[in-house]
Design a protein around this motif. Sequence first.
Motif, PDB file in Angstrom:
ATOM      1  N   LYS A   7       0.875  -1.169   0.000  1.00 61.11           N
ATOM      2  CA  LYS A   7       0.000   0.000   0.000  1.00 61.11           C
ATOM      3  C   LYS A   7       0.914   1.221   0.000  1.00 61.11           C
ATOM      4  O   LYS A   7       1.825   1.318   0.830  1.00 61.11           O
ATOM      5  CB  LYS A   7      -0.925   0.035   1.209  1.00 61.11           C
ATOM      6  N   ARG A   9       1.268   5.633  -0.574  1.00 58.76           N
ATOM      7  CA  ARG A   9       0.644   6.957  -0.645  1.00 58.76           C
ATOM      8  C   ARG A   9       1.625   7.862  -1.366  1.00 58.76           C
ATOM      9  O   ARG A   9       2.752   8.047  -0.918  1.00 58.76           O
ATOM     10  CB  ARG A   9       0.306   7.446   0.759  1.00 58.76           C
ATOM     11  N   LEU A  39      -6.947  10.868  -2.482  1.00 56.42           N
ATOM     12  CA  LEU A  39      -7.207  11.163  -1.084  1.00 56.42           C
ATOM     13  C   LEU A  39      -7.539  12.648  -0.951  1.00 56.42           C
ATOM     14  O   LEU A  39      -7.097  13.470  -1.769  1.00 56.42           O
ATOM     15  CB  LEU A  39      -5.991  10.811  -0.221  1.00 56.42           C
ATOM     16  N   ARG A  43      -3.038  13.539  -2.017  1.00 52.50           N
ATOM     17  CA  ARG A  43      -2.225  12.377  -2.369  1.00 52.50           C
ATOM     18  C   ARG A  43      -3.070  11.351  -3.108  1.00 52.50           C
ATOM     19  O   ARG A  43      -4.286  11.450  -3.166  1.00 52.50           O
ATOM     20  CB  ARG A  43      -1.641  11.723  -1.110  1.00 52.50           C
ATOM     21  N   GLU A  45      -3.627   7.154  -3.091  1.00 52.77           N
ATOM     22  CA  GLU A  45      -3.343   5.892  -2.414  1.00 52.77           C
ATOM     23  C   GLU A  45      -3.413   4.778  -3.442  1.00 52.77           C
ATOM     24  O   GLU A  45      -4.351   4.728  -4.238  1.00 52.77           O
ATOM     25  CB  GLU A  45      -4.355   5.642  -1.295  1.00 52.77           C
ATOM     26  N   SER A  76       5.527   3.737   1.199  1.00 53.55           N
ATOM     27  CA  SER A  76       4.929   2.429   0.945  1.00 53.55           C
ATOM     28  C   SER A  76       5.188   1.486   2.107  1.00 53.55           C
ATOM     29  O   SER A  76       6.187   1.619   2.818  1.00 53.55           O
ATOM     30  CB  SER A  76       5.455   1.835  -0.360  1.00 53.55           C
TER      31      SER A  76
END
Length: 93
Positions: A7, A9, A39, A43, A45, A76
Amino acid sequence: MQIHAIKARVSGRVQGVWYRRATQERARQAGVTGYAINLADGRVEVLLCGAREDVEAVTVWLWQGPPNAEVTSVESEEIALAEGEAPGAFTTG
């Protein structure tokens, strides 16, 4: 095949420059599933799921993005997904 999941950002100029769509195309080419969503703080995601080498290749690409993007940071983390939790496709939201 064991599923590897990251994951991330992504910060910088990454909204309004086709970043999510370009990430989707790159992930699909690599056989990676997941998503890319905007987001509220500006940002993007990104969830990447697939074979380790494919996920890592797309993660490296996140620093580049499409031509009009200006990426300043990619935070990350590896995440654990239980069997069957990985998305079946790559979507944008």
